[in-house]
Enzyme design. Structure first.
Site, PDB file in Angstrom:
ATOM      1  N   ASP A  28       0.871  -1.183   0.000  1.00 20.47           N
ATOM      2  CA  ASP A  28       0.000   0.000   0.000  1.00 20.47           C
ATOM      3  C   ASP A  28       0.906   1.229   0.000  1.00 20.47           C
ATOM      4  O   ASP A  28       1.460   1.601   1.040  1.00 20.47           O
ATOM      5  CB  ASP A  28      -0.892   0.021   1.247  1.00 20.47           C
ATOM      6  CG  ASP A  28      -2.109  -0.859   1.113  1.00 20.47           C
ATOM      7  OD1 ASP A  28      -2.723  -0.873   0.035  1.00 20.47           O
ATOM      8  OD2 ASP A  28      -2.457  -1.540   2.094  1.00 20.47           O
ATOM      9  N   ARG A  60       3.723   2.911   3.087  1.00 21.00           N
ATOM     10  CA  ARG A  60       4.435   1.984   3.966  1.00 21.00           C
ATOM     11  C   ARG A  60       5.937   2.220   3.945  1.00 21.00           C
ATOM     12  O   ARG A  60       6.586   2.190   4.986  1.00 21.00           O
ATOM     13  CB  ARG A  60       4.141   0.533   3.562  1.00 21.00           C
ATOM     14  CG  ARG A  60       2.674   0.175   3.430  1.00 21.00           C
ATOM     15  CD  ARG A  60       1.868   0.500   4.671  1.00 21.00           C
ATOM     16  NE  ARG A  60       0.513  -0.019   4.558  1.00 21.00           N
ATOM     17  CZ  ARG A  60      -0.517   0.452   5.236  1.00 21.00           C
ATOM     18  NH1 ARG A  60      -0.357   1.456   6.077  1.00 21.00           N
ATOM     19  NH2 ARG A  60      -1.724  -0.085   5.087  1.00 21.00           N
ATOM     20  N   ARG A  84      -7.285  10.908   1.348  1.00 23.62           N
ATOM     21  CA  ARG A  84      -6.788   9.859   0.451  1.00 23.62           C
ATOM     22  C   ARG A  84      -7.458   9.977  -0.918  1.00 23.62           C
ATOM     23  O   ARG A  84      -6.919   9.482  -1.913  1.00 23.62           O
ATOM     24  CB  ARG A  84      -7.052   8.475   1.034  1.00 23.62           C
ATOM     25  CG  ARG A  84      -6.327   8.179   2.327  1.00 23.62           C
ATOM     26  CD  ARG A  84      -6.854   6.908   2.975  1.00 23.62           C
ATOM     27  NE  ARG A  84      -6.588   5.720   2.171  1.00 23.62           N
ATOM     28  CZ  ARG A  84      -7.126   4.531   2.416  1.00 23.62           C
ATOM     29  NH1 ARG A  84      -7.986   4.364   3.417  1.00 23.62           N
ATOM     30  NH2 ARG A  84      -6.830   3.497   1.659  1.00 23.62           N
ATOM     31  N   LYS A  93      -9.610   1.371  -5.876  1.00 22.32           N
ATOM     32  CA  LYS A  93     -10.327   1.008  -4.642  1.00 22.32           C
ATOM     33  C   LYS A  93     -11.061   2.245  -4.128  1.00 22.32           C
ATOM     34  O   LYS A  93     -10.701   3.376  -4.493  1.00 22.32           O
ATOM     35  CB  LYS A  93      -9.352   0.451  -3.595  1.00 22.32           C
ATOM     36  CG  LYS A  93      -8.211   1.397  -3.192  1.00 22.32           C
ATOM     37  CD  LYS A  93      -7.204   0.695  -2.302  1.00 22.32           C
ATOM     38  CE  LYS A  93      -6.175   1.662  -1.783  1.00 22.32           C
ATOM     39  NZ  LYS A  93      -5.121   1.023  -0.992  1.00 22.32           N
ATOM     40  N   HIS A 146     -12.445  -0.790   8.907  1.00 26.31           N
ATOM     41  CA  HIS A 146     -11.452  -1.524   9.689  1.00 26.31           C
ATOM     42  C   HIS A 146     -12.016  -1.938  11.050  1.00 26.31           C
ATOM     43  O   HIS A 146     -11.615  -2.970  11.602  1.00 26.31           O
ATOM     44  CB  HIS A 146     -10.191  -0.674   9.912  1.00 26.31           C
ATOM     45  CG  HIS A 146      -9.367  -0.465   8.680  1.00 26.31           C
ATOM     46  ND1 HIS A 146      -9.619   0.541   7.792  1.00 26.31           N
ATOM     47  CD2 HIS A 146      -8.305  -1.164   8.200  1.00 26.31           C
ATOM     48  CE1 HIS A 146      -8.733   0.476   6.805  1.00 26.31           C
ATOM     49  NE2 HIS A 146      -7.932  -0.550   7.028  1.00 26.31           N
ATOM     50  N   ASP A 159     -10.673  -6.562  -0.113  1.00 24.78           N
ATOM     51  CA  ASP A 159      -9.976  -5.841   0.942  1.00 24.78           C
ATOM     52  C   ASP A 159      -9.658  -6.865   2.034  1.00 24.78           C
ATOM     53  O   ASP A 159     -10.122  -8.018   1.997  1.00 24.78           O
ATOM     54  CB  ASP A 159     -10.834  -4.694   1.473  1.00 24.78           C
ATOM     55  CG  ASP A 159     -10.005  -3.565   2.073  1.00 24.78           C
ATOM     56  OD1 ASP A 159      -8.816  -3.777   2.360  1.00 24.78           O
ATOM     57  OD2 ASP A 159     -10.560  -2.464   2.259  1.00 24.78           O
TER      58      ASP A 159
END
Length: 339
Positions: free
Chosen positions: A65, A73, A139, A169, A182, A251
């Site tokens: 990601d 990351r 984002r 996405k 999440h 996901d």
């Protein structure tokens, strides 16, 4: 090679493989490894890790990601990318400049990740932000679907110039819910036509140019009671109406929004039965092993997944720094990040 490219993508614990990782890599149901911040230190180490993994499984897909902003990351030794909303803000006053920079950014990201040994990044975000969803926010490129489609399309073109597939996405759009999938199962109760005329626009326009699409762990209750990643109706819309030919990758099925489908094996089977080609099961090795046990190799899924592999000669970061385009784009992005 596609013969052992299975339908499960999982994670590893550290910056190099351990004995347990090697055992899991031998499972024929495994098709990919995703790297998180705990796995990466700097580009040379990431490249060495990717090479170590490929010595165990030469055909494996390796992903990360690396969107920019708060979802990046690898942060040392590569360009720090701003959140994609920066391009949307620029587009309001200088649209052509924003589109060119978005394309250059996609190219730079693709080249840098290729140099690190990776096949693809889970980018770009195609969600339309309406300032409600904590999981999306900056984002997203914009709150305007046409702007998202234009900027993301330029970003995708840049990735393709670098030889890297784009992964859009979170289909059909995660930007209009107040909960983070999440930690919860968000519900979007808008009529289908409202979603179609807003959130779906970037996905529909870019469907023919994306290597993969990731569905959201969101329930769009006026269309289907099942979350999108478990919905044959939503995934069928991608295939039948939008004529999407790429891979569909779930996901992370360890996220709370996916638990509605049952235990790890049940979640994995439900996603595959709905139309996913690959499932992510991360940060829970026991659950990942259950997913591996639940799923089997399928030639058609493997064929779609194999197109995500990076097949060009990989550049080196040192060679990239000699390119005028890289130096110009890197300097501009660093200035945006510092502003």
């Amino acid at each position: 090679m596609t013969q052992s490219l299975g339908p499960v993508m999982l994670d590893i614990a550290g910056t190099s493989l351990d004995a347990e990782d090697r055992k899991v890599l031998a499972d024929p149901a495994l098709g990919g490894v995703i790297l998180f911040a705990r796995n990466v230190e700097e580009p040379a180490q990431v490249l060495a890790l990717c090479e170590q993994i490929r010595r165990e499984r030469a055909d494996i897909l390796l992903a990360i990601d690396q969107e920019g902003g708060r979802v990046q990351r690898l942060q040392t030794g590569v360009t720090r990318l701003p959140p994609m909303a920066v391009f949307g803000a620029m587009h309001a006053t200088a649209p052509q400049e924003a589109i060119i920079l978005a394309q250059d950014t996609g190219w730079l990201l693709g080249m840098e990740m290729a140099a690190c040994g990776l096949d693809f990044s889970f980018a770009p975000v195609l969600d339309v932000d309406d300032e409600r969803c904590p999981a999306i926010g900056n984002r997203a490129f914009s709150s305007e679907p046409d702007v998202v489609a234009s900027l993301a399309g330029a970003f995708v073109e840049g990735l393709q110039e670098a030889g890297m597939s784009a992964v859009g996405k979170h289909y059909p759009g995660h930007g209009s819910v107040t909960l983070d999938s999440h930690i919860a199962l968000p519900e979007d109760d808008r009529p289908f036509e409202e979603i179609r005329n807003r959130d779906l626009i970037p996905f529909e326009r870019l469907a023919s140019r994306l290597g993969a699409i990731m569905p959201a762990h969101v329930r769009y209750s006026r269309f289907d009671k099942r979350p999108a990643g478990f919905s044959s109706s939503w995934l069928g819309l991608l295939r039948e109406t939008f004529k999407f030919k790429g891979a569909i990758i779930s996901d992370d099925l360890s996220m709370h929004g996916a638990h509605i489908a049952g235990g790890p094996g049940e979640r994995a089977r439900a996603a595959i039965d709905a139309g996913c080609d690959m499932v992510l099961m991360c940060n829970d090795r026991e659950a990942a092993c259950e997913a591996l046990e639940a799923l089997e190799f399928d030639h058609e899924r493997a064929r779609r997944l194999s197109r995500l592999r990076y097949t060009r000669a990989r550049p080196s970061l040192e060679a990239l720094e000699a390119l005028t385009r890289w130096r110009r784009t890197h300097a501009r992005l660093q200035a945006l990040g510092d502003s």
